[in-house]
Scaffold this motif. Sequence first.
Motif, PDB file in Angstrom:
ATOM      1  N   LYS A   8       0.966  -1.445   0.034  1.00 17.67           N
ATOM      2  CA  LYS A   8       0.144   0.091   0.026  1.00 17.67           C
ATOM      3  C   LYS A   8       0.713   1.317  -0.050  1.00 17.67           C
ATOM      4  N   LYS A   9       0.472   2.314  -0.709  1.00 14.75           N
ATOM      5  CA  LYS A   9       1.203   3.654  -0.974  1.00 14.75           C
ATOM      6  C   LYS A   9       0.462   4.577   0.050  1.00 14.75           C
ATOM      7  N   ILE A  10      -0.905   4.438   0.277  1.00 16.05           N
ATOM      8  CA  ILE A  10      -1.780   5.160   0.743  1.00 16.05           C
ATOM      9  C   ILE A  10      -2.583   4.557   1.609  1.00 16.05           C
ATOM     10  N   ILE A  11      -2.714   5.051   2.977  1.00 13.71           N
ATOM     11  CA  ILE A  11      -3.423   4.614   4.212  1.00 13.71           C
ATOM     12  C   ILE A  11      -4.302   5.977   4.509  1.00 13.71           C
ATOM     13  N   PHE A  12      -5.504   5.312   4.241  1.00 12.56           N
ATOM     14  CA  PHE A  12      -6.464   6.447   4.666  1.00 12.56           C
ATOM     15  C   PHE A  12      -6.901   6.047   6.295  1.00 12.56           C
ATOM     16  N   TRP A  13      -7.025   7.219   6.989  1.00 13.33           N
ATOM     17  CA  TRP A  13      -7.314   6.833   8.610  1.00 13.33           C
ATOM     18  C   TRP A  13      -8.907   7.818   8.684  1.00 13.33           C
ATOM     19  N   ASP A  14      -9.755   6.985   9.325  1.00 15.04           N
ATOM     20  CA  ASP A  14     -10.972   7.816   9.887  1.00 15.04           C
ATOM     21  C   ASP A  14     -10.154   8.154  11.513  1.00 15.04           C
ATOM     22  N   PHE A  15     -10.716   9.218  12.247  1.00 15.41           N
ATOM     23  CA  PHE A  15     -10.240   9.663  13.396  1.00 15.41           C
ATOM     24  C   PHE A  15     -11.017   8.954  14.599  1.00 15.41           C
ATOM     25  N   ASP A  16     -12.158   9.416  14.847  1.00 17.68           N
ATOM     26  CA  ASP A  16     -12.997   8.882  16.012  1.00 17.68           C
ATOM     27  C   ASP A  16     -13.168   7.429  15.933  1.00 17.68           C
ATOM     28  N   LEU A 117      -5.581  11.428   6.738  1.00 22.61           N
ATOM     29  CA  LEU A 117      -6.760  11.567   7.455  1.00 22.61           C
ATOM     30  C   LEU A 117      -7.992  12.030   6.667  1.00 22.61           C
ATOM     31  N   VAL A 118      -9.145  11.059   6.957  1.00 22.16           N
ATOM     32  CA  VAL A 118     -10.473  11.745   6.385  1.00 22.16           C
ATOM     33  C   VAL A 118     -11.463  11.351   7.414  1.00 22.16           C
ATOM     34  N   THR A 119     -12.072  12.334   7.714  1.00 24.42           N
ATOM     35  CA  THR A 119     -12.978  12.587   9.027  1.00 24.42           C
ATOM     36  C   THR A 119     -14.236  13.345   8.757  1.00 24.42           C
ATOM     37  N   ALA A 120     -15.265  13.005   9.424  1.00 25.05           N
ATOM     38  CA  ALA A 120     -16.619  13.794   9.541  1.00 25.05           C
ATOM     39  C   ALA A 120     -16.363  15.009  10.375  1.00 25.05           C
ATOM     40  N   THR A 121     -15.279  14.941  11.132  1.00 22.45           N
ATOM     41  CA  THR A 121     -15.314  16.181  12.003  1.00 22.45           C
ATOM     42  C   THR A 121     -15.086  17.377  11.099  1.00 22.45           C
ATOM     43  N   PRO A 122     -15.634  18.645  11.516  1.00 20.80           N
ATOM     44  CA  PRO A 122     -15.349  19.670  10.575  1.00 20.80           C
ATOM     45  C   PRO A 122     -13.859  19.975  10.545  1.00 20.80           C
ATOM     46  N   HIS A 123     -13.672  20.210   9.108  1.00 18.06           N
ATOM     47  CA  HIS A 123     -12.082  20.690   8.910  1.00 18.06           C
ATOM     48  C   HIS A 123     -11.294  21.461   9.901  1.00 18.06           C
ATOM     49  N   ASP A 124     -11.967  22.685  10.039  1.00 19.60           N
ATOM     50  CA  ASP A 124     -11.275  23.528  10.975  1.00 19.60           C
ATOM     51  C   ASP A 124     -10.887  22.962  12.376  1.00 19.60           C
ATOM     52  N   GLU A 125     -12.049  22.218  12.859  1.00 17.01           N
ATOM     53  CA  GLU A 125     -11.878  21.508  14.268  1.00 17.01           C
ATOM     54  C   GLU A 125     -11.004  20.478  14.308  1.00 17.01           C
ATOM     55  N   PHE A 143      -8.482  15.855   5.596  1.00 18.44           N
ATOM     56  CA  PHE A 143      -9.748  16.346   4.863  1.00 18.44           C
ATOM     57  C   PHE A 143     -10.612  16.166   6.311  1.00 18.44           C
ATOM     58  N   GLY A 144     -11.456  17.323   6.501  1.00 17.83           N
ATOM     59  CA  GLY A 144     -12.707  17.183   7.428  1.00 17.83           C
ATOM     60  C   GLY A 144     -14.023  17.688   6.567  1.00 17.83           C
ATOM     61  N   ALA A 145     -15.190  17.567   7.284  1.00 17.55           N
ATOM     62  CA  ALA A 145     -16.303  18.111   6.818  1.00 17.55           C
ATOM     63  C   ALA A 145     -16.297  19.404   6.510  1.00 17.55           C
ATOM     64  N   PRO A 146     -16.853  20.026   5.403  1.00 17.78           N
ATOM     65  CA  PRO A 146     -17.942  19.187   4.409  1.00 17.78           C
ATOM     66  C   PRO A 146     -17.427  18.304   3.541  1.00 17.78           C
ATOM     67  N   SER A 147     -16.053  18.148   3.351  1.00 18.54           N
ATOM     68  CA  SER A 147     -15.691  17.097   2.307  1.00 18.54           C
ATOM     69  C   SER A 147     -15.921  15.698   2.694  1.00 18.54           C
ATOM     70  N   LEU A 148     -16.708  15.152   1.402  1.00 22.03           N
ATOM     71  CA  LEU A 148     -16.892  13.634   1.426  1.00 22.03           C
ATOM     72  C   LEU A 148     -15.619  13.025   1.703  1.00 22.03           C
ATOM     73  N   LYS A 149     -15.867  11.864   2.339  1.00 24.73           N
ATOM     74  CA  LYS A 149     -14.885  10.953   2.564  1.00 24.73           C
ATOM     75  C   LYS A 149     -14.400  10.156   1.108  1.00 24.73           C
ATOM     76  N   SER A 150     -15.226   9.766   0.568  1.00 22.43           N
ATOM     77  CA  SER A 150     -15.323   9.388  -1.083  1.00 22.43           C
ATOM     78  C   SER A 150     -14.562  10.332  -1.768  1.00 22.43           C
ATOM     79  N   GLU A 151     -14.748  11.736  -1.801  1.00 27.52           N
ATOM     80  CA  GLU A 151     -14.356  12.520  -2.723  1.00 27.52           C
ATOM     81  C   GLU A 151     -12.827  12.735  -2.226  1.00 27.52           C
ATOM     82  N   ALA A 152     -12.804  12.928  -0.818  1.00 24.73           N
ATOM     83  CA  ALA A 152     -11.265  13.362  -0.508  1.00 24.73           C
ATOM     84  C   ALA A 152     -10.227  11.934  -0.954  1.00 24.73           C
ATOM     85  N   MET A 153     -10.816  10.714  -0.728  1.00 25.29           N
ATOM     86  CA  MET A 153     -10.231   9.807  -0.978  1.00 25.29           C
ATOM     87  C   MET A 153      -9.842   9.569  -2.661  1.00 25.29           C
ATOM     88  N   LEU A 154     -10.696   9.704  -3.683  1.00 24.45           N
ATOM     89  CA  LEU A 154     -10.361   9.931  -4.880  1.00 24.45           C
ATOM     90  C   LEU A 154      -9.556  11.185  -5.208  1.00 24.45           C
TER      91      LEU A 154
END
Length: 214
Positions: A8-16, A117-125, A143-154
């Motif tokens: 793997k060259k990229i590992i996407f992480w959720d946070f919470d 990092l791809v999370t549903a937490t607001p980006h600034d937070e 990447f945080g909300a409002p970015s969608l996780k799938s869009e951030a990953m692509l």
Amino acid sequence: MINLFFNKKIIFWDFDGVIKDSVQVKTDAFRSLFLNVDQKIRDKIVNHHLDNGGMSRLDKIPIYLEWVGLDQSKQNIERYINLFAKQVEKGVVESQWVPGVLETLEMFDGIKKHNILVTATPHDEILRIVNQLFIDRKFSEIFGAPSLKSEAMLFSLSLYEVETKEAIMIGDSKADYLASKECGIEFLLRRTSENFNSFKNYKGPSIFDFKDVQ
């Protein structure tokens, strides 16, 4: 388990629930945000939150305001979002690390993989949180909300010119799993007591903590 990441060259992480054991912090915050409503509705809110762990509060709070019969104007939605943020940010920072996660982030960083990092937490937070935790430099992108996780990953796959088979997503929610599936990326589930029902039929790779990875 480390073999899962070998190519793997990229590992996407959720946070919470993946980096910090902070799901309960947000569950308690939603519960206290609507203390004066009927118990059945409050339970409905908490259950919805747990069943939709990867869904942003920006989308959840308007739904919950409707359920409890409160004003859904833009101003009131923002008021409740701000009230929620004040309750959770300190709690998230002070919550426990998922065992082994810091060592795993360090290990992956040391072998030249991109942690994203791809999370549903607001980006600034989330930027404030990772800065307070001194892990911001562990991630190539955040990447945080409002970015969608799938869009951030692509977007990240395109940015780093990485094929889908060379990436993996580590998550703990149905939203994480569905985003991975939408992008054609392998998914690694972090199992918790909160997602037991959501993933009781899941047969893919999973861990209880990152000691399993090491």
